[in-house]
Design a protein around this motif. Structure first.
Motif, PDB file in Angstrom:
ATOM      1  N   GLY A 199       0.800  -1.222   0.000  1.00 28.90           N
ATOM      2  CA  GLY A 199       0.000   0.000   0.000  1.00 28.90           C
ATOM      3  C   GLY A 199       0.827   1.263   0.000  1.00 28.90           C
ATOM      4  N   ARG A 200       1.913   1.292   0.775  1.00 27.87           N
ATOM      5  CA  ARG A 200       2.756   2.490   0.821  1.00 27.87           C
ATOM      6  C   ARG A 200       3.467   2.704  -0.512  1.00 27.87           C
ATOM      7  NH1 ARG A 200       6.527   2.557   5.925  1.00 27.87           N
ATOM      8  NH2 ARG A 200       6.304   4.824   5.809  1.00 27.87           N
ATOM      9  N   ALA A 201       3.837   1.618  -1.152  1.00 28.39           N
ATOM     10  CA  ALA A 201       4.469   1.743  -2.465  1.00 28.39           C
ATOM     11  C   ALA A 201       3.477   2.271  -3.496  1.00 28.39           C
ATOM     12  CB  ALA A 201       5.023   0.392  -2.915  1.00 28.39           C
ATOM     13  N   MET A 202       2.230   1.849  -3.407  1.00 28.46           N
ATOM     14  CA  MET A 202       1.218   2.303  -4.350  1.00 28.46           C
ATOM     15  C   MET A 202       0.872   3.778  -4.148  1.00 28.46           C
ATOM     16  SD  MET A 202       0.007   0.090  -6.599  1.00 28.46           S
ATOM     17  CE  MET A 202      -1.707   0.570  -6.839  1.00 28.46           C
ATOM     18  N   ASN A 203       0.830   4.210  -2.906  1.00 31.64           N
ATOM     19  CA  ASN A 203       0.390   5.569  -2.592  1.00 31.64           C
ATOM     20  C   ASN A 203       1.514   6.582  -2.551  1.00 31.64           C
ATOM     21  OD1 ASN A 203      -2.287   4.673  -2.279  1.00 31.64           O
ATOM     22  ND2 ASN A 203      -1.911   4.091  -0.156  1.00 31.64           N
ATOM     23  N   GLY A 204       2.751   6.117  -2.426  1.00 32.88           N
ATOM     24  CA  GLY A 204       3.861   7.034  -2.239  1.00 32.88           C
ATOM     25  C   GLY A 204       4.009   7.371  -0.767  1.00 32.88           C
ATOM     26  N   VAL A 205       5.243   7.601  -0.319  1.00 32.85           N
ATOM     27  CA  VAL A 205       5.470   7.827   1.099  1.00 32.85           C
ATOM     28  C   VAL A 205       6.807   8.530   1.289  1.00 32.85           C
ATOM     29  CG1 VAL A 205       6.633   5.597   1.434  1.00 32.85           C
ATOM     30  CG2 VAL A 205       5.475   6.672   3.359  1.00 32.85           C
ATOM     31  N   THR A 206       6.912   9.291   2.361  1.00 36.44           N
ATOM     32  CA  THR A 206       8.188   9.886   2.754  1.00 36.44           C
ATOM     33  C   THR A 206       8.763   9.055   3.893  1.00 36.44           C
ATOM     34  OG1 THR A 206       7.487  12.122   2.118  1.00 36.44           O
ATOM     35  CG2 THR A 206       9.334  11.939   3.656  1.00 36.44           C
ATOM     36  N   VAL A 207       9.961   8.526   3.694  1.00 36.72           N
ATOM     37  CA  VAL A 207      10.559   7.634   4.688  1.00 36.72           C
ATOM     38  C   VAL A 207      11.851   8.237   5.225  1.00 36.72           C
ATOM     39  CG1 VAL A 207       9.564   5.542   3.690  1.00 36.72           C
ATOM     40  CG2 VAL A 207      11.764   6.358   2.872  1.00 36.72           C
ATOM     41  N   PRO A 208      12.097   8.100   6.530  1.00 37.92           N
ATOM     42  CA  PRO A 208      13.376   8.550   7.085  1.00 37.92           C
ATOM     43  C   PRO A 208      14.458   7.516   6.798  1.00 37.92           C
ATOM     44  CG  PRO A 208      11.994   7.659   8.828  1.00 37.92           C
ATOM     45  CD  PRO A 208      11.175   7.605   7.574  1.00 37.92           C
ATOM     46  N   ILE A 209      15.596   7.968   6.351  1.00 42.11           N
ATOM     47  CA  ILE A 209      16.721   7.073   6.051  1.00 42.11           C
ATOM     48  C   ILE A 209      17.926   7.535   6.863  1.00 42.11           C
ATOM     49  CG2 ILE A 209      18.273   6.220   4.259  1.00 42.11           C
ATOM     50  CD1 ILE A 209      16.104   6.625   2.247  1.00 42.11           C
ATOM     51  N   LYS A 210      18.434   6.650   7.687  1.00 39.26           N
ATOM     52  CA  LYS A 210      19.615   6.952   8.498  1.00 39.26           C
ATOM     53  C   LYS A 210      20.858   6.542   7.729  1.00 39.26           C
ATOM     54  CE  LYS A 210      21.685   6.280  13.070  1.00 39.26           C
ATOM     55  NZ  LYS A 210      21.545   5.623  14.392  1.00 39.26           N
ATOM     56  N   LEU A 211      21.760   7.485   7.564  1.00 41.01           N
ATOM     57  CA  LEU A 211      22.973   7.242   6.785  1.00 41.01           C
ATOM     58  C   LEU A 211      24.204   7.437   7.663  1.00 41.01           C
ATOM     59  CD1 LEU A 211      22.072   9.241   3.554  1.00 41.01           C
ATOM     60  CD2 LEU A 211      21.851   6.789   3.919  1.00 41.01           C
ATOM     61  N   THR A 212      25.169   6.592   7.451  1.00 39.78           N
ATOM     62  CA  THR A 212      26.468   6.737   8.090  1.00 39.78           C
ATOM     63  C   THR A 212      27.496   6.984   7.000  1.00 39.78           C
ATOM     64  OG1 THR A 212      25.863   5.239   9.903  1.00 39.78           O
ATOM     65  CG2 THR A 212      28.204   5.623   9.534  1.00 39.78           C
ATOM     66  N   SER A 213      28.106   8.138   7.031  1.00 40.05           N
ATOM     67  CA  SER A 213      29.063   8.483   5.985  1.00 40.05           C
ATOM     68  C   SER A 213      30.182   9.322   6.581  1.00 40.05           C
ATOM     69  CB  SER A 213      28.375   9.247   4.852  1.00 40.05           C
ATOM     70  OG  SER A 213      27.789  10.447   5.342  1.00 40.05           O
ATOM     71  N   GLU A 214      31.204   9.551   5.774  1.00 39.55           N
ATOM     72  CA  GLU A 214      32.334  10.336   6.231  1.00 39.55           C
ATOM     73  C   GLU A 214      32.090  11.820   6.001  1.00 39.55           C
ATOM     74  OE1 GLU A 214      35.916   8.968   4.428  1.00 39.55           O
ATOM     75  OE2 GLU A 214      36.285   7.501   6.004  1.00 39.55           O
ATOM     76  N   ALA A 215      32.503  12.639   6.969  1.00 45.78           N
ATOM     77  CA  ALA A 215      32.437  14.090   6.841  1.00 45.78           C
ATOM     78  C   ALA A 215      33.743  14.659   7.378  1.00 45.78           C
ATOM     79  CB  ALA A 215      31.241  14.635   7.620  1.00 45.78           C
ATOM     80  N   ALA A 216      33.915  15.968   7.249  1.00 44.15           N
ATOM     81  CA  ALA A 216      35.129  16.593   7.753  1.00 44.15           C
ATOM     82  C   ALA A 216      35.243  16.388   9.259  1.00 44.15           C
ATOM     83  CB  ALA A 216      35.127  18.080   7.412  1.00 44.15           C
ATOM     84  N   CYS A 217      36.426  16.031   9.708  1.00 49.86           N
ATOM     85  CA  CYS A 217      36.667  15.814  11.137  1.00 49.86           C
ATOM     86  C   CYS A 217      36.435  17.118  11.890  1.00 49.86           C
ATOM     87  CB  CYS A 217      38.095  15.325  11.348  1.00 49.86           C
ATOM     88  SG  CYS A 217      38.587  15.207  13.079  1.00 49.86           S
ATOM     89  N   PRO A 218      35.599  17.109  12.939  1.00 48.93           N
ATOM     90  CA  PRO A 218      35.326  18.358  13.663  1.00 48.93           C
ATOM     91  C   PRO A 218      36.528  18.872  14.453  1.00 48.93           C
ATOM     92  CG  PRO A 218      34.315  16.478  14.788  1.00 48.93           C
ATOM     93  CD  PRO A 218      34.862  15.962  13.489  1.00 48.93           C
ATOM     94  N   SER A 219      37.459  17.996  14.807  1.00 48.19           N
ATOM     95  CA  SER A 219      38.606  18.430  15.613  1.00 48.19           C
ATOM     96  C   SER A 219      39.602  19.244  14.790  1.00 48.19           C
ATOM     97  CB  SER A 219      39.313  17.220  16.229  1.00 48.19           C
ATOM     98  OG  SER A 219      38.442  16.507  17.088  1.00 48.19           O
ATOM     99  N   CYS A 220      39.896  18.769  13.568  1.00 52.51           N
ATOM    100  CA  CYS A 220      40.887  19.465  12.733  1.00 52.51           C
ATOM    101  C   CYS A 220      40.247  20.200  11.564  1.00 52.51           C
ATOM    102  CB  CYS A 220      41.923  18.477  12.216  1.00 52.51           C
ATOM    103  SG  CYS A 220      41.237  17.204  11.115  1.00 52.51           S
ATOM    104  N   ARG A 221      38.894  20.135  11.487  1.00 55.54           N
ATOM    105  CA  ARG A 221      38.138  20.784  10.410  1.00 55.54           C
ATOM    106  C   ARG A 221      38.571  20.294   9.032  1.00 55.54           C
ATOM    107  NH1 ARG A 221      37.515  27.105  12.432  1.00 55.54           N
ATOM    108  NH2 ARG A 221      36.524  26.591  14.434  1.00 55.54           N
ATOM    109  N   GLY A 222      38.929  19.033   8.978  1.00 52.84           N
ATOM    110  CA  GLY A 222      39.225  18.421   7.687  1.00 52.84           C
ATOM    111  C   GLY A 222      40.656  18.522   7.228  1.00 52.84           C
ATOM    112  N   THR A 223      41.532  19.209   8.005  1.00 49.80           N
ATOM    113  CA  THR A 223      42.930  19.337   7.552  1.00 49.80           C
ATOM    114  C   THR A 223      43.719  18.065   7.821  1.00 49.80           C
ATOM    115  OG1 THR A 223      43.735  20.202   9.671  1.00 49.80           O
ATOM    116  CG2 THR A 223      42.842  21.794   8.082  1.00 49.80           C
ATOM    117  N   GLY A 224      43.332  17.290   8.837  1.00 49.13           N
ATOM    118  CA  GLY A 224      44.068  16.093   9.210  1.00 49.13           C
ATOM    119  C   GLY A 224      45.229  16.366  10.138  1.00 49.13           C
TER     120      GLY A 224
END
Length: 392
Positions: free
Chosen positions: A154-179
């Protein structure tokens, strides 16, 4: 995809439009071809799948005004880029074009051509420069991310907004991405002089690859950040709201542009690909944009004809007229009661009748059936079948 592949492909020809086609004409042609070659409409057809990928690739370039101009400029260059002098092309190799000969070019044709290619091929983990001169930082596109989502029918037929939790890499908050550890800064890589890449020559072609010293960053960290250990990246969790359109089918793959992993040094985010799994329904099945169902009918209804009520998905039942002598397995079409299509129209509901034979008979029913059998005693339904079986 290699540079050679991009230069040799005629995207206008792939979409079947002229070089002067408007964006509306390009979009119209793409939609027509995408519907024709979409994997959902050509299950198991590898040629159709390859054609669909070609069409999508062409549209990605031609639908973007900036990329289209760059692509047209490259295609208009006389002789194309066929390698070094003596190979029939320009008197420099692809490494020279990109400015990858161990130094940087400022001003002049080499830099302009390098900028042109840098914009055109900044896809799928590509890079672009920020700043000028030695020590240039390279902006990197974020990685594409893939995830699976399971939906009820039913949700596929009607369309739906689903929350998706993602784990990915981002800039390190300690060095702000400089390393680099707090209070220190990275230094420019002496091997690539900050470009993040070096050139490897193969015959008449020069191919770029990440610098083996700095691994493509353009910088070397002497005192690494204790949080990210010098990588400049750290895993982070985030949740996005993804809109799944109405009528999505099992096995379909949805692309959400710019919802993938964050870029580096100002680079754009990658894309998110959502693989859809649709759970089966107790009553309804699906074939393309059409819903399917099987309805039991009695022998008298099939033989004499009848009007029967059949359910529709999340709608009122409809009346289906069975003609006299309806055979078992016949399929009837109820228009407009299927799944939503991309153009806003609806598929159909396909109803297959299943003639039921009673397992127990009372005396009255048995007598009626015996009279029916006696009435057709002179007709040999299997005579022709037996005769054909004897032939070689």
């Amino acid at each position: 995809m290699s540079t050679k592949d991009y230069l040799e492909k005629d995207y206008y020809k792939v979409l079947g439009v002229s070089k002067s086609a408007s964006q509306e004409e390009i979009k119209k042609s793409y939609r027509k071809l995408a519907r024709k070659y979409h994997p959902d409409a050509n299950k198991g057809d590898a040629d159709a799948e390859d054609r669909f990928k070609e069409v999508s690739e062409a549209y990605d370039v031609l639908s973007d005004d900036k990329r289209r101009k760059e692509y047209d400029a490259v295609r208009s260059m006389p002789g194309g880029f066929r390698g070094q002098q003596g190979g029939g092309g320009f008197p420099f190799d692809l490494g020279d074009i990109f400015g990858q000969t161990g130094g940087t070019q400022t001003g002049g044709a080499g830099e302009r051509i390098g900028d042109l290619f840098g914009g055109l091929f900044n896809r799928g983990g590509g890079t672009r420069t920020t700043g000028t001169g030695t020590g240039t930082r390279r902006a990197r596109r974020g990685a594409d991310v893939e995830t699976d989502v399971t939906l009820s029918f039913g949700r596929a037929m009607n369309g739906v907004t689903v929350p998706i939790k993602l784990t990915s890499e981002a800039a390190c908050p300690s060095c702000r991405g400089t390393g680099a550890k707090a209070g220190t800064v990275p230094r420019v890589c002496p091997n690539c002089e900050g470009t993040g890449h070096e050139t490897r020559n193969l015959g008449n072609f020069g191919f770029q690859e990440p610098c083996r010293e700095c691994h493509g960053r353009g910088l070397v960290v002497d005192d690494p950040c204790p949080t990210c250990h010098g990588s400049g990246r750290k895993q982070s969790d985030r949740t996005i709201q993804a809109r799944v359109p109405a009528g999505v089918a099992d096995g379909q793959r949805i692309r959400l542009k710019g919802k993938g992993a964050p870029g580096e040094n100002g680079g754009p985010q990658g894309d998110l690909y959502v693989n859809i799994k649709v759970l089966p329904h107790k009553v309804f099945g699906r074939t393309g944009d059409n819903l399917t169902m099987t309805v039991p009918v009695t022998f008298p209804e099939a033989a004499l004809g009848a009007e029967i009520r059949v359910p529709t998905f999340q709608g009122q039942p409809v009346t289906l007229r069975l003609p006299e002598g309806t055979p078992n397995g016949r399929t009837f079409r109820v228009r407009g009661r299927g799944a939503a299509r991309r153009d806003g129209t609806m598929g159909d509901l396909l109803v297959t009748v299943d003639v039921q034979v009673p397992s127990k008979l009372d005396d009255r029913t048995r007598e009626a059936l015996e009279r029916l059998r006696d009435a057709g005693a002179g007709e040999d339904l299997r005579g022709e079948l037996l005769q054909q079986a004897r032939t070689e």
